[in-house]
Design a protein around this motif. Structure first.
Motif, PDB file in Angstrom:
ATOM      1  N   ARG A  61       0.248  -1.399   0.260  1.00 29.45           N
ATOM      2  CA  ARG A  61       0.272  -0.144  -0.087  1.00 29.45           C
ATOM      3  C   ARG A  61       1.204   1.759  -0.274  1.00 29.45           C
ATOM      4  O   ARG A  61       0.276   2.324  -0.403  1.00 29.45           O
ATOM      5  CB  ARG A  61      -0.331   0.036   1.208  1.00 29.45           C
ATOM      6  N   ASP A  64       2.735   1.407  -3.525  1.00 29.30           N
ATOM      7  CA  ASP A  64       2.439   2.067  -4.142  1.00 29.30           C
ATOM      8  C   ASP A  64       1.445   3.743  -3.853  1.00 29.30           C
ATOM      9  O   ASP A  64       1.347   4.485  -4.976  1.00 29.30           O
ATOM     10  CB  ASP A  64       0.993   1.253  -4.703  1.00 29.30           C
ATOM     11  N   LEU A  65       1.464   3.764  -3.072  1.00 24.27           N
ATOM     12  CA  LEU A  65       1.537   5.745  -3.175  1.00 24.27           C
ATOM     13  C   LEU A  65       2.665   6.383  -3.343  1.00 24.27           C
ATOM     14  O   LEU A  65       2.823   7.110  -4.386  1.00 24.27           O
ATOM     15  CB  LEU A  65       0.982   5.547  -1.169  1.00 24.27           C
ATOM     16  N   GLU A  67       4.784   5.074  -5.432  1.00 23.74           N
ATOM     17  CA  GLU A  67       5.318   5.048  -6.922  1.00 23.74           C
ATOM     18  C   GLU A  67       3.972   6.079  -7.889  1.00 23.74           C
ATOM     19  O   GLU A  67       4.416   6.545  -8.327  1.00 23.74           O
ATOM     20  CB  GLU A  67       5.004   3.849  -7.120  1.00 23.74           C
ATOM     21  N   SER A  68       2.898   6.462  -7.512  1.00 24.61           N
ATOM     22  CA  SER A  68       2.205   7.020  -7.204  1.00 24.61           C
ATOM     23  C   SER A  68       2.129   8.752  -7.481  1.00 24.61           C
ATOM     24  O   SER A  68       1.275   9.145  -7.453  1.00 24.61           O
ATOM     25  CB  SER A  68       0.309   6.061  -7.471  1.00 24.61           C
ATOM     26  N   GLY A  69       2.548   8.780  -6.305  1.00 27.14           N
ATOM     27  CA  GLY A  69       3.403  10.240  -7.084  1.00 27.14           C
ATOM     28  C   GLY A  69       2.709  10.403  -5.425  1.00 27.14           C
ATOM     29  O   GLY A  69       2.705  12.507  -5.097  1.00 27.14           O
ATOM     30  N   PHE A  70       1.408   9.907  -4.372  1.00 29.26           N
ATOM     31  CA  PHE A  70       1.076  10.468  -3.901  1.00 29.26           C
ATOM     32  C   PHE A  70       1.573  10.950  -2.593  1.00 29.26           C
ATOM     33  O   PHE A  70       0.680  10.826  -1.048  1.00 29.26           O
ATOM     34  CB  PHE A  70      -0.717  10.071  -3.306  1.00 29.26           C
TER      35      PHE A  70
END
Ligand code: ZN
Length: 72
Positions: A61, A64-65, A67-70
């Protein structure tokens, strides 16, 4: 050439990926590598194996955050 070599491909770190072909870098849990450690980032329990921690990984989790720029 015979095509059987794929079956004997060495598993990374001796355990392989938890999600082969997926986006996760986490290692598979085995008897010797139980998924019983918390994520160093979010504190979620039982998401990482000792091998994951050795590599400095965080849970899927968090990864993913990040890597997605968040990630902050
Ligand atoms: Zn996490």
């Amino acid at each position: 050439m015979d095509g059987d070599d794929w079956d004997r491909e060495e598993l990374i770190d001796g355990v392989g990926f938890a999600d082969p072909g997926g986006g996760s870098a986490l290692r598979a849990a085995t008897r010797d590598n139980p998924r019983n450690l918390p994520c160093p980032n979010c504190g979620q329990e039982n998401v990482l194996t000792p091998i994951d921690v050795q590599h400095g990984y965080q849970c899927d989790r968090c990864a993913d955050l990040a890597e997605s720029g968040f990630g902050y």
